[in-house]
Write a protein that holds these residues in place. Structure first.
Motif, PDB file in Angstrom:
ATOM      1  N   GLU A  79       1.486   0.467  -8.211  1.00  0.00           N
ATOM      2  CA  GLU A  79       0.970   1.759  -7.808  1.00  0.00           C
ATOM      3  C   GLU A  79      -0.408   2.008  -8.475  1.00  0.00           C
ATOM      4  O   GLU A  79      -1.110   2.864  -8.145  1.00  0.00           O
ATOM      5  CB  GLU A  79       1.795   2.743  -8.360  1.00  0.00           C
ATOM      6  CG  GLU A  79       2.266   3.090  -9.736  1.00  0.00           C
ATOM      7  CD  GLU A  79       3.387   2.459 -10.263  1.00  0.00           C
ATOM      8  OE1 GLU A  79       3.821   1.253  -9.591  1.00  0.00           O
ATOM      9  OE2 GLU A  79       3.959   2.770 -11.136  1.00  0.00           O
ATOM     10  N   ASN A 101      -2.731   0.006  -6.585  1.00  0.00           N
ATOM     11  CA  ASN A 101      -3.036   0.894  -5.330  1.00  0.00           C
ATOM     12  C   ASN A 101      -4.058   1.908  -5.738  1.00  0.00           C
ATOM     13  O   ASN A 101      -4.946   2.130  -5.044  1.00  0.00           O
ATOM     14  CB  ASN A 101      -1.642   1.321  -4.841  1.00  0.00           C
ATOM     15  CG  ASN A 101      -1.946   1.953  -3.760  1.00  0.00           C
ATOM     16  OD1 ASN A 101      -1.728   3.495  -3.569  1.00  0.00           O
ATOM     17  ND2 ASN A 101      -1.948   1.492  -2.614  1.00  0.00           N
ATOM     18  N   GLN A 156       0.041  -6.458  -3.932  1.00  0.00           N
ATOM     19  CA  GLN A 156       0.960  -5.540  -3.227  1.00  0.00           C
ATOM     20  C   GLN A 156       0.271  -4.205  -3.250  1.00  0.00           C
ATOM     21  O   GLN A 156       0.142  -3.650  -2.284  1.00  0.00           O
ATOM     22  CB  GLN A 156       1.951  -5.419  -4.205  1.00  0.00           C
ATOM     23  CG  GLN A 156       3.305  -4.552  -3.437  1.00  0.00           C
ATOM     24  CD  GLN A 156       4.350  -4.388  -4.676  1.00  0.00           C
ATOM     25  OE1 GLN A 156       4.156  -4.807  -5.730  1.00  0.00           O
ATOM     26  NE2 GLN A 156       5.468  -3.624  -4.067  1.00  0.00           N
ATOM     27  N   GLY A 157      -0.279  -3.709  -4.191  1.00  0.00           N
ATOM     28  CA  GLY A 157      -1.039  -2.696  -4.375  1.00  0.00           C
ATOM     29  C   GLY A 157      -2.311  -2.537  -3.247  1.00  0.00           C
ATOM     30  O   GLY A 157      -2.465  -1.604  -2.567  1.00  0.00           O
ATOM     31  N   ALA A 181      -1.041  -2.640   0.348  1.00  0.00           N
ATOM     32  CA  ALA A 181      -0.648  -1.146   0.828  1.00  0.00           C
ATOM     33  C   ALA A 181      -1.822  -0.088   1.031  1.00  0.00           C
ATOM     34  O   ALA A 181      -1.875   0.602   1.926  1.00  0.00           O
ATOM     35  CB  ALA A 181       0.228  -0.557  -0.320  1.00  0.00           C
ATOM     36  N   ALA A 182      -2.832  -0.242   0.231  1.00  0.00           N
ATOM     37  CA  ALA A 182      -4.185   0.596   0.322  1.00  0.00           C
ATOM     38  C   ALA A 182      -4.884   0.186   1.712  1.00  0.00           C
ATOM     39  O   ALA A 182      -5.039   1.259   2.245  1.00  0.00           O
ATOM     40  CB  ALA A 182      -5.012   0.456  -0.922  1.00  0.00           C
ATOM     41  N   GLN A 195      -3.747  -0.941   4.297  1.00  0.00           N
ATOM     42  CA  GLN A 195      -2.831  -0.542   5.595  1.00  0.00           C
ATOM     43  C   GLN A 195      -2.854   0.672   5.745  1.00  0.00           C
ATOM     44  O   GLN A 195      -3.083   1.245   6.878  1.00  0.00           O
ATOM     45  CB  GLN A 195      -1.554  -0.870   5.235  1.00  0.00           C
ATOM     46  CG  GLN A 195      -1.120  -2.488   5.573  1.00  0.00           C
ATOM     47  CD  GLN A 195       0.117  -3.079   5.249  1.00  0.00           C
ATOM     48  OE1 GLN A 195       0.615  -3.158   4.121  1.00  0.00           O
ATOM     49  NE2 GLN A 195       0.899  -3.196   6.115  1.00  0.00           N
ATOM     50  N   ALA A 196      -2.859   1.632   4.620  1.00  0.00           N
ATOM     51  CA  ALA A 196      -2.756   3.059   4.737  1.00  0.00           C
ATOM     52  C   ALA A 196      -3.993   3.575   5.097  1.00  0.00           C
ATOM     53  O   ALA A 196      -4.366   4.724   5.932  1.00  0.00           O
ATOM     54  CB  ALA A 196      -2.293   3.774   3.246  1.00  0.00           C
ATOM     55  N   ILE A 221       4.219   2.943   5.109  1.00  0.00           N
ATOM     56  CA  ILE A 221       2.855   3.057   4.719  1.00  0.00           C
ATOM     57  C   ILE A 221       2.288   3.993   5.967  1.00  0.00           C
ATOM     58  O   ILE A 221       1.367   4.633   5.401  1.00  0.00           O
ATOM     59  CB  ILE A 221       2.373   1.712   4.537  1.00  0.00           C
ATOM     60  CG1 ILE A 221       2.737   0.892   3.259  1.00  0.00           C
ATOM     61  CG2 ILE A 221       0.674   1.903   4.519  1.00  0.00           C
ATOM     62  CD1 ILE A 221       2.261  -0.356   3.134  1.00  0.00           C
ATOM     63  N   PHE A 272       6.631   6.515  -4.136  1.00  0.00           N
ATOM     64  CA  PHE A 272       5.921   5.096  -4.520  1.00  0.00           C
ATOM     65  C   PHE A 272       6.234   4.107  -3.421  1.00  0.00           C
ATOM     66  O   PHE A 272       5.522   3.457  -3.013  1.00  0.00           O
ATOM     67  CB  PHE A 272       6.282   4.286  -5.852  1.00  0.00           C
ATOM     68  CG  PHE A 272       5.512   5.301  -7.106  1.00  0.00           C
ATOM     69  CD1 PHE A 272       4.349   5.651  -6.857  1.00  0.00           C
ATOM     70  CD2 PHE A 272       6.108   5.593  -8.138  1.00  0.00           C
ATOM     71  CE1 PHE A 272       3.339   6.146  -7.795  1.00  0.00           C
ATOM     72  CE2 PHE A 272       5.302   6.093  -9.258  1.00  0.00           C
ATOM     73  CZ  PHE A 272       4.226   6.426  -9.124  1.00  0.00           C
ATOM     74  N   ARG A 290       4.101   4.808  -0.580  1.00  0.00           N
ATOM     75  CA  ARG A 290       2.851   4.408  -0.842  1.00  0.00           C
ATOM     76  C   ARG A 290       2.720   2.980  -0.632  1.00  0.00           C
ATOM     77  O   ARG A 290       1.220   2.499  -0.083  1.00  0.00           O
ATOM     78  CB  ARG A 290       2.404   4.817  -2.172  1.00  0.00           C
ATOM     79  CG  ARG A 290       1.333   6.023  -2.013  1.00  0.00           C
ATOM     80  CD  ARG A 290       1.222   6.431  -3.624  1.00  0.00           C
ATOM     81  NE  ARG A 290       0.107   5.509  -4.029  1.00  0.00           N
ATOM     82  CZ  ARG A 290      -0.301   5.619  -5.421  1.00  0.00           C
ATOM     83  NH1 ARG A 290       0.113   6.517  -6.303  1.00  0.00           N
ATOM     84  NH2 ARG A 290      -1.199   4.786  -6.169  1.00  0.00           N
ATOM     85  N   LEU A 291       3.584   2.135  -1.227  1.00  0.00           N
ATOM     86  CA  LEU A 291       3.480   0.606  -1.350  1.00  0.00           C
ATOM     87  C   LEU A 291       4.072  -0.031  -0.205  1.00  0.00           C
ATOM     88  O   LEU A 291       3.738  -1.193   0.006  1.00  0.00           O
ATOM     89  CB  LEU A 291       3.996   0.196  -2.810  1.00  0.00           C
ATOM     90  CG  LEU A 291       3.361   0.619  -4.114  1.00  0.00           C
ATOM     91  CD1 LEU A 291       4.047   0.625  -5.375  1.00  0.00           C
ATOM     92  CD2 LEU A 291       1.920   0.246  -4.094  1.00  0.00           C
ATOM     93  N   GLY A 292       5.002   0.736   0.337  1.00  0.00           N
ATOM     94  CA  GLY A 292       5.781  -0.088   1.492  1.00  0.00           C
ATOM     95  C   GLY A 292       6.654  -1.178   0.943  1.00  0.00           C
ATOM     96  O   GLY A 292       7.263  -2.162   1.752  1.00  0.00           O
ATOM     97  N   SER A 293       6.663  -0.904  -0.352  1.00  0.00           N
ATOM     98  CA  SER A 293       7.780  -1.698  -0.893  1.00  0.00           C
ATOM     99  C   SER A 293       8.137  -1.220  -2.472  1.00  0.00           C
ATOM    100  O   SER A 293       7.753  -0.418  -2.885  1.00  0.00           O
ATOM    101  CB  SER A 293       7.257  -3.338  -1.416  1.00  0.00           C
ATOM    102  OG  SER A 293       5.900  -2.980  -2.001  1.00  0.00           O
ATOM    103  N   GLY A 294       9.248  -1.751  -2.894  1.00  0.00           N
ATOM    104  CA  GLY A 294       9.796  -1.216  -4.249  1.00  0.00           C
ATOM    105  C   GLY A 294       9.430  -2.232  -5.052  1.00  0.00           C
ATOM    106  O   GLY A 294       9.665  -3.375  -4.968  1.00  0.00           O
TER     107      GLY A 294
END
Lengths: 358, 345, 251
Positions: A238, A241, A266-267, A270-271, A273-274, B180, B256, B259-263
């Motif tokens: 996060e 991210n 990973q972060g 996600a950024a 994609q969002a 996401i 979270f 936000r991340l599309g994953s844990g």
């Protein structure tokens, strides 16, 4: 704790991986006592399971016991390594002992495992030490018991008692990331480009080596790429991210991101994609975990720099087999295996080979 | 003895009592000070880089603020009750990966066609796991007689350890991709999940400052003996308080995930310290009995504004720690000042 | 002065491990009566108060209210039955307002669904608290004010006012005049007389013997966990009471 140990492990691996390619060549030529040995080790680095071809050793090692003691057994990285070790041991008719703590990457759990493995009287021990100092006595103990010792991925401080140390090359990984990123953004001299680097730690050697390699390659080959920002995520996706989100706002014309490990990938993924920027801003990640590979196929991650744990294991088995036969002349003290770049053009066969086993 | 009602925990907050000077009134109004500090920060960061003053940055700040404010308000309630909850950060990561596993198996299995149902189940899993960890905290405190610091340190270790073991240290993906897609801003800089967080915080504000739940919480933190003597079931209320804190951390874990599309097992690690910082900056006292939800909301906003501000300014974000330390020092000093100025003999 | 037997303990014993804090103590309290409970430190006064108020369960013995045997499992049980207790120095939550303290544990809630969710009717409580305190003879500036802003005497007045306002049968006051000036102490004693006039039974625990002699109808003396004397106040003067407490005076 896990993050750090993984990071340092990765670092070493990466260092090894990058060099691997080079090493592959050099080791093949040097392990030359028998021509087939050269061939097999070359094959090991560059590609497929020609492992069966490796009748490399001059003598018969059938029935010899080779023991692997790694860090956290559950890590996909080590699972991939196990696949390589098992295949090569089987090809040589050797018996494989595979041991490690189920989840913890720590000398406290590893040292007892080494003792337990030595009690099984192996002929060779391939050790992935979780700490360069703490595992030194274990190496001495094995040596005293007449066991051939090799290090893979990470090493003990003093390599005197270690037959060979095989690892990946993180600096080369960083350079490969620069090449891949430059390719993805269509680098042309004279045009200015902006990229950012997401790291996990200022101190972890993997991070440092990868960043060094990346910067060096940019400076030498792609001088018009500017690294406008770097930041650290403390291994928290996060935080990575948040960094990427803010950079994407700060640099609306950002061309690319180098995410130096799985957490940052990973972060960053996600950024992108969002914000609807997947595929528009290049993203080069690290480590071929299955989920990351999937994101490459989906076009979110442009490319992944992968280490080659299976090859590291294979070469280790080859080296100890040679040593068991007394062919020590051809064994390199240190072998560095280069990294491999995975992108959407990578063949299914290679994906299968390089993706870490989950 | 001259502070105003504003910062006193009296949830009534109706009558403003004599303030002997304007200065005292001002320093006693933590929310007012925080608001000024925050506005100054926004102006300062905007002067350094005008991009800071944009919807995009506001969106980024809110994405960080929402999960932090969830755990910080949960932490605030625990702190008002005179306790402390160190496990919230670990619960974030733990609930995140547990629900990610659950969602992945559902999404790859029988519910592949119903991503939103899968996400709803994911929320439920986070809520249940968070409540359970909170329950364990309260059992350790009420019956094993551990002090809250130790009890929640135990669950911190257990949760973060299990999260790593279950995931082997790697993130858990494979759930609905719609996750996401929910993150981008929807109204102004607010995404849907952020708006939900705003509603949750408003509800908590009402329960803390306008309802019996909050009244009992303040009473227990102020004088648990008096609370018990007044017939309040202190153990039961403490149980509710820690379960609520666990629940908030579980919701943050799900945030979270969105936000991340994953844990990720490392998500949330150390967030308990950010939460406590937000609570303290917001004017609450670690000794219990004092605190305002609005202060904590602003405290969290200031922390996340600093994060984005430093990144946008190109300053090493590690400076955030120094800035936060300074803010805590100032807030604690104000707290102490108010005590000397306003404390009755 | 005395009506029915209101509150009674029979052969009450309380042990904390090997320590016997209360040893076979018995006493009675009538409606409209003030009983003084005196004794040296460690005589068992606090223990007896805790048993009477439901804070502690006695090891053995009986507690009877209105002739019915009671087992208080918590202060809540005793409060529900009409027994209010004011503990020494710790009866109030200092961070809460006067009215919040007066209504602590029995808050007034809003009508309807909001009330079901526990939403408070703060205005009503403020007004009512002010009224209730005034009724028992206590003038406190504002019910919205935080207790930590009150003086020691004001706090004590609120605590007693709270207990008297809520008690329907018995009120137990543990050192209510401690740390108070003469005038404030006088006010507290008046509140006790008001409670008595309302027909409540009052148990008054104090070290300040003149106060005890001034307002009580009967005095119970504890020494080393035992009741050593239970007699009308008129039988004591300051000297003889002190002698009984210390054990220096032999009856």
């Amino acid at each position: 704790m896990f993050g750090t140990s993984k990071a340092s492990r990765g670092l070493i691996v990466a260092a090894g991986a990058a060099t691997l390619l080079l090493a592959a060549c050099s080791s093949s030529s040097s392990s030359s006592t028998t021509s087939s040995a050269a061939a097999s080790s070359a094959a090991a680095t560059s590609a497929s399971a020609s492992s069966s071809a490796s009748g490399s050793a001059a003598c018969d090692v059938t029935g010899k016991k080779v023991a692997f003691v790694m860090g956290a057994e559950s890590d996909p990285f080590f699972q991939a390594m196990k696949v390589g070790a098992a295949a090569e041991a089987q090809a040589k008719g050797m018996e494989l002992i595979w041991q490690g703590d189920a989840k913890e990457y720590s000398p406290a759990t590893q040292i007892p495992v080494v003792d337990q493995v030595l009690a099984q009287k192996p002929d060779a021990l391939v050790l992935i030490p979780t700490d360069p100092k703490a595992l030194q006595p274990s190496v001495a103990k094995a040596k005293a018991a007449g066991v051939i010792v090799a290090n893979v991925d990470t090493k003990v401080e003093d390599l005197t008692d270690v037959t060979t140390f095989i690892t990946g090359d993180n600096a080369d990984g960083g350079a490969k990331a620069a090449d891949s990123l430059a390719g993805a953004i269509g680098y042309k001299a004279g045009t200015k480009y902006k990229v950012v680097v997401g790291l996990s730690s200022e101190t972890a050697t993997t991070n440092v080596a990868r960043l060094e390699g990346f910067k060096k390659a940019i400076a030498e080959k792609y001088p018009d790429i500017e690294i406008v920002d770097v930041a650290y995520s403390q291994s928290k996706p996060e935080v990575a991210n948040t960094n990427i989100n803010n950079w994407l706002t700060k640099y609306p014309d950002l061309n690319g991101i180098f995410a130096i490990d799985g957490t940052n990938a990973q972060g960053a993924a996600a950024a992108l994609q969002a914000k609807g920027l997947a595929g528009k801003v290049a993203l080069v990640g690290y480590d071929a975990y299955p989920d990351n590979v999937k994101l490459v196929k989906d076009g979110v991650i442009t490319s992944l720099i992968a280490q080659v744990p299976a090859d590291e294991a294979k070469q280790a088995v080859d080296a100890v087999a040679d040593a068991l036969c007394g062919n020590t002349a051809g064994i390199q003290k240190e072998v560095v295996i280069p990294n491999f770049t995975i992108d959407k053009n990578t063949s299914e066969a290679d994906l299968k080979k390089y993706t870490y086993v989950a | 003895m001259a502070t105003t009602e504003t910062h006193s925990p009296n949830p009534a907050g109706t009558q403003v009592v004599v303030a002997s000077s304007r200065f005292k009134t001002l320093i006693s109004n933590q929310q007012f000070i925080l608001l000024i500090v925050w506005i100054l920060m926004v102006i300062g960061f905007s002067l350094i880089n005008h991009i800071f003053f944009s919807v995009g940055v506001a969106e980024n700040i809110l994405l960080d603020w929402a999960p932090l404010v969830l755990i910080a308000v949960g932490e605030l309630i625990v702190i008002i009750s005179g306790g402390i909850d160190l496990s919230v950060g670990a619960i974030v990561g733990f609930t995140g990966v547990i629900s990610a596993f659950a969602m992945r198996s559902l999404y790859e299995g029988s519910l592949a066609e119903q991503p939103y149902l899968v996400l709803a189940i994911g929320v439920l899993v986070c809520v249940i796991v968070g409540l359970l960890v909170g329950l364990i905290n309260s059992l350790l405190i009420n019956y094993a007689k551990l002090v809250p610091f130790i009890a929640t340190l135990v669950t911190l270790g257990a949760c973060s350890g299990m999260a790593l073991v279950f995931t082997k240290g790697a993130p858990v993906m494979g759930g609905p991709r719609e996750a996401i897609a929910l993150s981008p801003a929807w109204i102004g800089p607010f995404s849907r999940p952020v708006l939900i967080v705003v509603v949750v915080v408003l509800i908590l504000w009402a329960f803390v400052h306008k309802a019996r739940f909050g009244r009992y919480t303040f009473a227990i933190g102020s004088n648990s003996f008096a609370a018990r003597a007044a017939g309040i079931n202190v153990k039961r209320h403490v149980t509710k308080v820690y379960m609520l804190s666990g629940l908030m951390a579980g919701l943050a874990g799900f945030f979270f995930y969105l936000r991340l599309g994953s844990g990720a097992p490392t998500s949330g690690l150390g967030n308990e310290l950010d939460a406590i910082a937000a609570v303290v900056i917001g004017g609450a006292a670690l000794t219990g009995g004092v605190g305002r939800v609005s202060g904590t909301v602003l405290g969290a906003l200031i922390l996340t504004t600093v994060t984005s501000g430093l990144i946008i300014s190109g300053v090493d974000p590690q400076w955030k720690r120094v800035v936060v330390a300074a803010l805590i020092a100032i807030a604690a000093t104000l707290q102490a000042l108010r005590k000397t100025e306003g404390g009755a003999s | 002065m005395s009506g029915e037997v209101l509150y009674e303990v029979r052969n009450l014993t309380k042990r904390y491990g090997a320590v016997v804090a209360l040893d076979d103590a018995s006493m009675k309290l009538h409606a409209g009566e003030i009983v003084g409970l005196v004794g040296d430190n460690g005589a068992g006064k606090s223990t007896l108060v805790k048993c009477l108020s439901g804070a502690h369960l006695p090891t053995s013995g009986e507690i009877l209210l209105d002739g019915m045997e009671r087992n208080w499992h918590s202060p809540h049980d005793a409060i529900q039955a009409g027994v209010e207790t004011l503990y020494q120095d710790s009866g109030l939550a200092p961070h809460l307002s006067v009215s919040a303290n007066v209504f602590l544990g029995r808050e007034l809630v809003k009508p309807g669904i909001l009330g079901k969710m526990g939403f408070l009717s703060q205005k009503q409580m403020d007004v009512q608290a002010h009224h209730d305190l005034e009724e028992v003879g206590i003038a406190v500036p504002a019910s919205g004010r935080s207790v930590s802003q009150l003086s020691g005497g004001q706090r004590q007045a609120v605590a007693i006012g709270r207990a008297v306002a809520w008690a329907s049968k018995v009120i137990i006051l543990d050192e209510p005049t401690n740390h108070l000036g003469a005038r404030q102490a006088g006010e507290v004693l008046n509140v006790m007389l008001e409670a008595k006039a309302k027909g409540l039974g009052v148990i008054f625990i104090s070290h300040t013997l003149p106060h005890v002699l001034q307002v009580t109808d009967r005095v119970v003396v504890l020494r080393l966990g035992k009741v050593v004397k239970d007699a009308p106040t008129s039988e004591f003067d300051a000297e003889s009471l002190l002698g009984t407490i210390t054990g220096l005076k032999v009856d």
